[in-house]
Write an enzyme that holds these catalytic residues in place. Structure first.
Site, short mmCIF file in Angstrom:
data_model
loop_
_atom_site.label_atom_id
_atom_site.label_comp_id
_atom_site.label_asym_id
_atom_site.label_seq_id
_atom_site.Cartn_x
_atom_site.Cartn_y
_atom_site.Cartn_z
N HIS A 171 1.62 -7.33 -15.61
CA HIS A 171 2.13 -6.62 -14.43
C HIS A 171 3.00 -7.50 -13.55
O HIS A 171 3.73 -6.99 -12.71
CB HIS A 171 0.95 -6.07 -13.61
CG HIS A 171 0.25 -4.94 -14.29
ND1 HIS A 171 0.42 -3.63 -13.91
CD2 HIS A 171 -0.58 -4.91 -15.36
CE1 HIS A 171 -0.30 -2.85 -14.70
NE2 HIS A 171 -0.92 -3.61 -15.59
N ASP A 384 8.81 -10.08 -7.69
CA ASP A 384 7.81 -9.03 -7.87
C ASP A 384 7.93 -8.49 -9.29
O ASP A 384 9.05 -8.32 -9.78
CB ASP A 384 8.08 -7.89 -6.87
CG ASP A 384 6.80 -7.23 -6.37
OD1 ASP A 384 5.81 -7.26 -7.10
OD2 ASP A 384 6.82 -6.66 -5.26
C1 GDG Z 1 1.13 -5.62 -9.08
C2 GDG Z 1 2.47 -6.35 -9.19
C3 GDG Z 1 3.56 -4.23 -9.92
C4 GDG Z 1 -0.57 -0.53 -0.70
N1 GDG Z 1 -1.05 -0.48 0.54
C5 GDG Z 1 -1.88 0.57 0.60
C6 GDG Z 1 -1.87 1.19 -0.64
N2 GDG Z 1 -1.07 0.47 -1.42
C7 GDG Z 1 -0.76 0.77 -2.82
C8 GDG Z 1 0.67 1.25 -2.93
C9 GDG Z 1 1.03 0.82 -4.34
C10 GDG Z 1 0.17 -0.42 -4.56
O1 GDG Z 1 -0.86 -0.43 -3.58
C11 GDG Z 1 0.97 -1.71 -4.43
O2 GDG Z 1 1.71 -1.85 -5.59
P1 GDG Z 1 2.90 -2.88 -5.77
O3 GDG Z 1 3.55 -2.60 -7.06
O4 GDG Z 1 3.83 -2.71 -4.63
O5 GDG Z 1 2.27 -4.34 -5.68
P2 GDG Z 1 0.99 -5.20 -6.28
O6 GDG Z 1 -0.29 -4.76 -5.69
O7 GDG Z 1 1.36 -6.62 -6.03
O8 GDG Z 1 0.93 -4.89 -7.85
C12 GDG Z 1 3.62 -5.40 -8.93
C13 GDG Z 1 2.18 -3.61 -9.91
O9 GDG Z 1 1.15 -4.57 -10.12
C14 GDG Z 1 2.05 -2.56 -11.01
O10 GDG Z 1 2.36 -3.08 -12.25
O11 GDG Z 1 4.51 -3.25 -9.52
O12 GDG Z 1 4.86 -6.07 -9.08
O13 GDG Z 1 2.50 -7.46 -8.27
O14 GDG Z 1 0.66 1.78 -5.26
O15 GDG Z 1 0.68 2.61 -2.72
N3 GDG Z 1 -2.58 2.30 -0.89
C15 GDG Z 1 -3.32 2.81 0.13
N4 GDG Z 1 -3.39 2.23 1.36
C16 GDG Z 1 -2.69 1.12 1.64
O16 GDG Z 1 -2.77 0.60 2.76
N5 GDG Z 1 -4.00 3.94 -0.09
#
Ligand code: GDG
Length: 498
Positions: A171, A384
């Site tokens: 990821h 990222d």
């Molecule tokens: C890793 C990789 C890759 C966030 N704040 C809240 C919340 N979220 C949810 C978002 C989103 C997820 O968390 C964050 O996803 P990201 O992709 O932005 O980042 P990482 O957590 O670092 O994920 C990344 C991912 O894996 C998938 O492969 O894209 O690059 O680092 O879905 O919506 N959800 C809620 N409250 C929050 O305050 N409910």
């Protein structure tokens, strides 16, 4: 198609729920957060199967087992725990995963602590995961291992004579060869990854980096093909290597964002912060997300363009993460000091506040309301793997009149480059100028850009991602792999140079 008949066993470091023990001894269960959970939950809800992972709390007890069984029943798929003791959590999770692989793979080698104990415990814990998988899976199951915590699991499963097909998806980014070779266990890790049948990366850039590392460290290995799937010949075995940009359940986001409750809450946010554009940043507390750089860009914007003061506000949500690691605590302090300094410099008492800062988790409804309310999303990670927030924001922008500003160094930039405004997050003047451009962009350009973004995310949603990964794992003949459509070709050909 073969993939329809295979039960999926998802394996990740954490189970998709967090289990807390209350002072009265009872267990409280909360849904997990983060990109991996957001991406895979719709998959298991649709297909059923088993999810194997650590429950997130050291040790084990009968009550915890009971709570796990109850949670499995209501979730509609089986949860199979791997219990870790406190020392394992320290060395494997906080140590090897978060003090070595996470910074190294995000180009931040100076933050790595190459402690040999971390590696030894990483190997032990990966073996423990493999043993649990062997107890739960049959030869017909498809074992799908996720992320950088579990890169040795394929090799450990083969050592236990596992005959199932095993896929692995990374990821986070895979680093360039000159960074990867700093890792003391570089050859062992490459060997381990080459025990999976399919290794998936977020982008072609990540796969290219991996292939260059294999070439540098294992010169005997030959490669074939160069499209979405290529093959590494490892002795008599074939290992498939592919790029699969992860995505979201586009329709679910769109539907939920369209409900009257979300619309009302989004309107309320605009009423609270009237006559200005709302810029949104939502990130887990992490040094890879570039939050201090973003705040400095905001400062730069108001310092260089005073006329924009009072015309926009940043809502910055920081979601708690890895709070027990000292660097994360320091980052939180840095962010809070910057917010205080910028607000102190520009605030209009009784009126405009430049930055609205919120430290905490949002409910899904609040998250959607913020997405819907924001006129501009400012997503500027320093590096990222993909960044799902960018895709969720576009899916929730039902009016199609919003602007996405996105870092060139997010995996999502390759796919979203034709609709987003791309920036170098280290260049705070460029970010400030791009914010100004977004503020002044006319409605026709905003609509055209947002439509392109939404079309691409709708077409390549989370179900496309699962299907293409499974198909790459199971298809016999790779020429049978779907011919690249224009957009996928775009993904393949237009990889950014970095
Ligand atoms: C890793 C990789 C890759 C966030 N704040 C809240 C919340 N979220 C949810 C978002 C989103 C997820 O968390 C964050 O996803 P990201 O992709 O932005 O980042 P990482 O957590 O670092 O994920 C990344 C991912 O894996 C998938 O492969 O894209 O690059 O680092 O879905 O919506 N959800 C809620 N409250 C929050 O305050 N409910």
């Amino acid at each position: 198609m073969v993939r329809g008949r295979n039960r999926v066993v998802v394996v990740s470091n954490r189970l998709p729920f967090v289990f807390h023990k209350d002072p009265d001894g009872s267990w409280r269960v909360e849904p997990g957060s983060g990109g991996l959970v957001s991406a895979l939950l719709p998959v298991l809800r649709h297909r059923g199967g088993t999810w194997i992972g650590w429950p997130g709390t050291p040790g084990r007890s009968e009550e915890l087992e009971r709570t796990l069984a109850q949670t499995s029943e209501s979730a509609g798929y089986t949860l199979q725990p791997v219990h870790l003791d406190a020392e394992e959590v320290h060395n494997f999770y906080h140590g090897f995963a978060n003090e070595i692989i996470w910074p190294l793979f995000h180009d931040l080698q100076s933050l790595c602590n190459f402690d040999p104990t971390y590696w030894r415990v990483y190997c032990d814990v990966n073996r423990k995961f493999a043993q649990t998988i062997m107890e739960s899976a049959s030869n017909e199951d498809f074992i799908w291992v996720h992320d950088y915590h579990l890169m040795n699991v394929g090799a450990e499963l083969r050592a236990l004579r596992c005959r199932s097909k095993i896929g692995f998806f990374l990821h986070i980014p895979f680093p360039p060869v000159d960074l990867f070779v700093k890792l003391p266990w570089r050859a062992k890790l490459i060997d381990a990854l080459l025990h999976f049948d399919l290794v998936g990366f977020q982008t072609l850039r990540d796969r290219r980096n991996f292939v260059q590392c294999v070439r540098a460290l294992k010169s005997e290995i030959r490669f074939q093909g160069k499209g979405q799937i290529m093959v590494a010949h490892v002795g008599k075995r074939e290992v498939r290597l592919g790029a699969f940009p992860i995505s979201i359940d586009f329709n679910a986001f769109m539907r939920q964002a369209a409900t009257p409750q979300i619309a009302a809450r989004a309107k309320e946010l605009h009423t609270l912060l009237p006559k200005r554009k709302l810029v949104l940043g939502i990130d887990r507390l992490d040094y890879t997300k570039g939050i201090p750089h973003r705040l400095n860009a905001f400062h730069n914007l108001f310092a260089r363009y005073p006329k924009l003061r009072e015309r926009l506000s940043l809502i910055q949500v920081v979601v708690p993460s890895r709070e027990d690691i000292p660097e994360y605590g320091e980052l939180k302090t840095t962010i809070e000091q910057l917010v205080g300094r910028i607000n102190g410099e520009f605030v209009r008492p009784g009126g405009w506040v430049p930055i609205w800062y919120f430290y905490g988790s949002l409910t899904r409804s609040e998250l959607l309301a913020y997405y819907r309310a924001a006129d501009i999303a400012l997503i500027t990670p320093l590096r990222d793997g993909m960044n799902l927030v960018a895709k969720e924001y576009c899916a929730s922008s039902i009016e199609e009149d919003c602007v996405l500003i996105l870092s060139e160094f997010a995996g999502a930039a390759t796919q979203l480059r034709s609709g987003a405004l791309l920036v170098n997050p280290f260049d705070i003047e460029e970010v400030a100028d791009t914010l100004k451009r977004a503020c002044e962009m006319d409605i026709a350009e905003r609509r055209a850009r947002m439509r392109r973004l939404r079309r691409s995310i709708r077409e390549y949603d989370i179900f496309w991602w699962v299907d293409s990964f499974m198909h790459a794992a199971f298809t016999r003949d790779l020429s049978d792999f779907p011919a690249p459509t224009t957009s996928i070709e775009e993904l393949a050909e237009s990889s950014l140079p970095f």
